[in-house]
Design a protein around this motif. Structure first.
Motif, PDB file in Angstrom:
ATOM      1  N   VAL A 227       0.891  -1.196   0.052  1.00 42.28           N
ATOM      2  CA  VAL A 227      -0.099   0.000   0.014  1.00 42.28           C
ATOM      3  C   VAL A 227       0.927   1.221  -0.015  1.00 42.28           C
ATOM      4  CG1 VAL A 227      -1.682   1.378   1.312  1.00 42.28           C
ATOM      5  CG2 VAL A 227      -1.880  -1.208   0.861  1.00 42.28           C
ATOM      6  N   GLU A 228       1.769   1.326   0.817  1.00 45.61           N
ATOM      7  CA  GLU A 228       2.727   2.509   1.122  1.00 45.61           C
ATOM      8  C   GLU A 228       3.562   2.591  -0.426  1.00 45.61           C
ATOM      9  OE1 GLU A 228       5.331   2.288   4.120  1.00 45.61           O
ATOM     10  OE2 GLU A 228       3.696   1.698   5.461  1.00 45.61           O
ATOM     11  N   ALA A 229       3.889   1.322  -0.901  1.00 47.30           N
ATOM     12  CA  ALA A 229       4.683   1.607  -2.106  1.00 47.30           C
ATOM     13  C   ALA A 229       3.657   2.222  -3.383  1.00 47.30           C
ATOM     14  CB  ALA A 229       5.275   0.198  -2.584  1.00 47.30           C
ATOM     15  N   MET A 230       2.393   1.788  -3.189  1.00 50.32           N
ATOM     16  CA  MET A 230       1.515   2.216  -4.553  1.00 50.32           C
ATOM     17  C   MET A 230       1.275   3.741  -4.188  1.00 50.32           C
ATOM     18  SD  MET A 230      -1.181  -1.001  -5.118  1.00 50.32           S
ATOM     19  CE  MET A 230      -2.315  -0.532  -3.868  1.00 50.32           C
TER      20      MET A 230
ATOM     21  N   ALA B 216       4.469   5.686  -5.455  1.00 45.80           N
ATOM     22  CA  ALA B 216       4.468   5.635  -6.871  1.00 45.80           C
ATOM     23  C   ALA B 216       3.262   6.624  -7.527  1.00 45.80           C
ATOM     24  CB  ALA B 216       4.223   4.273  -7.504  1.00 45.80           C
ATOM     25  N   VAL B 217       2.229   6.772  -7.074  1.00 48.21           N
ATOM     26  CA  VAL B 217       1.183   7.636  -7.577  1.00 48.21           C
ATOM     27  C   VAL B 217       1.756   9.015  -7.184  1.00 48.21           C
ATOM     28  CG1 VAL B 217      -0.848   8.525  -6.945  1.00 48.21           C
ATOM     29  CG2 VAL B 217      -0.783   6.156  -7.458  1.00 48.21           C
ATOM     30  N   ALA B 218       2.018   9.439  -5.787  1.00 46.41           N
ATOM     31  CA  ALA B 218       2.806  10.703  -5.622  1.00 46.41           C
ATOM     32  C   ALA B 218       3.760  11.072  -6.503  1.00 46.41           C
ATOM     33  CB  ALA B 218       2.997  10.707  -4.014  1.00 46.41           C
ATOM     34  N   LYS B 219       4.628  10.214  -6.776  1.00 48.09           N
ATOM     35  CA  LYS B 219       5.775  10.610  -7.461  1.00 48.09           C
ATOM     36  C   LYS B 219       5.318  10.865  -8.994  1.00 48.09           C
ATOM     37  CE  LYS B 219      10.355   9.062  -8.992  1.00 48.09           C
ATOM     38  NZ  LYS B 219      11.295   7.925  -8.896  1.00 48.09           N
ATOM     39  N   GLU B 220       4.515   9.941  -9.539  1.00 48.90           N
ATOM     40  CA  GLU B 220       4.007  10.426 -10.956  1.00 48.90           C
ATOM     41  C   GLU B 220       3.150  11.414 -11.092  1.00 48.90           C
ATOM     42  OE1 GLU B 220       0.949   7.908 -13.943  1.00 48.90           O
ATOM     43  OE2 GLU B 220       1.734   6.797 -12.571  1.00 48.90           O
ATOM     44  N   TYR B 221       2.396  11.867 -10.169  1.00 48.90           N
ATOM     45  CA  TYR B 221       1.449  12.986 -10.384  1.00 48.90           C
ATOM     46  C   TYR B 221       2.230  14.525  -9.649  1.00 48.90           C
ATOM     47  CZ  TYR B 221      -2.165  10.126 -12.154  1.00 48.90           C
ATOM     48  OH  TYR B 221      -2.845   9.422 -13.063  1.00 48.90           O
ATOM     49  N   GLY B 222       3.262  14.025  -9.228  1.00 47.53           N
ATOM     50  CA  GLY B 222       4.173  15.303  -8.565  1.00 47.53           C
ATOM     51  C   GLY B 222       3.784  15.854  -7.317  1.00 47.53           C
ATOM     52  N   PHE B 223       3.234  15.236  -6.316  1.00 43.83           N
ATOM     53  CA  PHE B 223       2.781  15.770  -4.920  1.00 43.83           C
ATOM     54  C   PHE B 223       3.487  14.842  -3.869  1.00 43.83           C
ATOM     55  CE2 PHE B 223      -0.729  13.087  -6.100  1.00 43.83           C
ATOM     56  CZ  PHE B 223      -1.028  12.334  -4.979  1.00 43.83           C
ATOM     57  N   ALA B 224       3.673  15.552  -2.631  1.00 41.84           N
ATOM     58  CA  ALA B 224       4.226  15.238  -1.734  1.00 41.84           C
ATOM     59  C   ALA B 224       3.127  14.361  -0.973  1.00 41.84           C
ATOM     60  CB  ALA B 224       5.026  16.209  -0.842  1.00 41.84           C
ATOM     61  N   LEU B 225       3.336  12.994  -0.429  1.00 39.97           N
ATOM     62  CA  LEU B 225       2.346  12.461   0.668  1.00 39.97           C
ATOM     63  C   LEU B 225       1.957  13.224   1.924  1.00 39.97           C
ATOM     64  CD1 LEU B 225       3.420   8.611   0.215  1.00 39.97           C
ATOM     65  CD2 LEU B 225       1.527   9.882  -0.769  1.00 39.97           C
ATOM     66  N   TYR B 226       2.952  13.671   2.617  1.00 39.98           N
ATOM     67  CA  TYR B 226       2.605  14.359   3.938  1.00 39.98           C
ATOM     68  C   TYR B 226       2.644  15.798   3.886  1.00 39.98           C
ATOM     69  CZ  TYR B 226       2.863   9.543   5.365  1.00 39.98           C
ATOM     70  OH  TYR B 226       2.643   8.109   5.199  1.00 39.98           O
ATOM     71  N   ARG B 227       2.347  16.437   2.617  1.00 36.42           N
ATOM     72  CA  ARG B 227       2.128  17.856   2.593  1.00 36.42           C
ATOM     73  C   ARG B 227       0.665  18.179   2.527  1.00 36.42           C
ATOM     74  NH1 ARG B 227       2.727  21.562  -2.739  1.00 36.42           N
ATOM     75  NH2 ARG B 227       2.093  23.558  -1.594  1.00 36.42           N
ATOM     76  N   ARG B 228       0.121  19.178   3.283  1.00 37.27           N
ATOM     77  CA  ARG B 228      -1.105  19.648   3.124  1.00 37.27           C
ATOM     78  C   ARG B 228      -1.344  20.511   1.706  1.00 37.27           C
ATOM     79  NH1 ARG B 228      -2.487  22.326   9.095  1.00 37.27           N
ATOM     80  NH2 ARG B 228      -0.250  22.403   9.245  1.00 37.27           N
ATOM     81  N   TYR B 229      -2.576  20.253   1.087  1.00 40.25           N
ATOM     82  CA  TYR B 229      -2.745  20.804  -0.064  1.00 40.25           C
ATOM     83  C   TYR B 229      -4.356  21.523   0.028  1.00 40.25           C
ATOM     84  CZ  TYR B 229       0.877  18.404  -2.232  1.00 40.25           C
ATOM     85  OH  TYR B 229       2.265  17.919  -2.458  1.00 40.25           O
ATOM     86  N   SER B 230      -4.392  22.559  -0.449  1.00 43.54           N
ATOM     87  CA  SER B 230      -5.593  23.411  -0.631  1.00 43.54           C
ATOM     88  C   SER B 230      -6.706  22.646  -1.287  1.00 43.54           C
ATOM     89  CB  SER B 230      -5.492  24.702  -0.947  1.00 43.54           C
ATOM     90  OG  SER B 230      -5.212  24.580  -2.316  1.00 43.54           O
TER      91      SER B 230
ATOM     92  N   TYR C  64      -6.053  18.907   2.324  1.00 44.52           N
ATOM     93  CA  TYR C  64      -5.743  17.572   2.000  1.00 44.52           C
ATOM     94  C   TYR C  64      -4.596  17.142   2.132  1.00 44.52           C
ATOM     95  CZ  TYR C  64     -10.873  18.082   0.421  1.00 44.52           C
ATOM     96  OH  TYR C  64     -12.006  18.307   0.238  1.00 44.52           O
ATOM     97  N   LEU C  65      -4.040  16.090   2.769  1.00 49.68           N
ATOM     98  CA  LEU C  65      -2.772  15.369   2.606  1.00 49.68           C
ATOM     99  C   LEU C  65      -2.596  14.679   1.431  1.00 49.68           C
ATOM    100  CD1 LEU C  65      -2.612  13.952   6.368  1.00 49.68           C
ATOM    101  CD2 LEU C  65      -1.345  16.093   5.264  1.00 49.68           C
ATOM    102  N   GLY C  66      -1.304  14.999   0.917  1.00 50.52           N
ATOM    103  CA  GLY C  66      -1.180  14.123  -0.301  1.00 50.52           C
ATOM    104  C   GLY C  66      -1.441  12.473  -0.117  1.00 50.52           C
ATOM    105  N   ILE C  67      -1.352  12.164   0.837  1.00 57.26           N
ATOM    106  CA  ILE C  67      -1.718  10.632   1.281  1.00 57.26           C
ATOM    107  C   ILE C  67      -3.181  10.425   0.993  1.00 57.26           C
ATOM    108  CG2 ILE C  67      -2.170  10.599   3.829  1.00 57.26           C
ATOM    109  CD1 ILE C  67      -0.509   7.867   3.657  1.00 57.26           C
ATOM    110  N   HIS C  68      -4.036  11.372   1.523  1.00 56.16           N
ATOM    111  CA  HIS C  68      -5.532  11.423   0.901  1.00 56.16           C
ATOM    112  C   HIS C  68      -5.752  11.670  -0.398  1.00 56.16           C
ATOM    113  CE1 HIS C  68      -6.385  13.652   5.035  1.00 56.16           C
ATOM    114  NE2 HIS C  68      -6.091  12.346   5.362  1.00 56.16           N
ATOM    115  N   ILE C  69      -4.921  12.284  -1.332  1.00 54.90           N
ATOM    116  CA  ILE C  69      -4.976  12.078  -2.652  1.00 54.90           C
ATOM    117  C   ILE C  69      -4.693  11.097  -3.309  1.00 54.90           C
ATOM    118  CG2 ILE C  69      -4.320  13.625  -4.620  1.00 54.90           C
ATOM    119  CD1 ILE C  69      -3.866  16.029  -2.663  1.00 54.90           C
ATOM    120  N   ALA C  70      -3.523  10.517  -2.837  1.00 54.18           N
ATOM    121  CA  ALA C  70      -3.133   9.096  -3.466  1.00 54.18           C
ATOM    122  C   ALA C  70      -4.254   8.150  -3.120  1.00 54.18           C
ATOM    123  CB  ALA C  70      -1.791   8.801  -2.818  1.00 54.18           C
TER     124      ALA C  70
END
Length: 84
Positions: free
Chosen positions: A4-7, A10-24, A60-66
């Motif tokens: 799950v973490e690896a997926m 991979a999604v965060a890297k492909e779409y260019g966002f950080a997993l633990y950053r907050r996004y508007s 939204y955390l990047g992890i939420h988006i992923a």
């Protein structure tokens, strides 16, 4: 690292966002390729994870988006990042 973490990474890297950053909300809608009003509707109906920072402040955390990208509405069934 589990699958799950690896997926998520991979999604965060492909779409260019950080997993633990907050996004508007507009940023999250952009990454999810949905209209802002759609994301707001999903949030209000409990269909998306989000961080409530008080009156009129949502992030939204990047992890939420992923998770939403990977599993859609089934994100609730995925273990939390820190749970074991």
């Amino acid at each position: 690292m589990d699958d799950v973490e690896a997926m998520r990474e991979a999604v965060a890297k492909e779409y260019g966002f950080a997993l633990y950053r907050r996004y508007s909300e507009p940023e999250a809608a952009h990454y999810l390729s949905v209209d802002l009003s759609t994301l707001k509707r999903w949030r209000r109906s409990g269909r998306t994870p989000f961080v409530n920072l008080g009156e009129r402040q949502v992030r939204y955390l990047g992890i939420h988006i992923a998770d939403m990208m990977l599993w859609g509405e089934k994100w609730r069934d995925i273990p939390a990042a820190n749970s074991k």
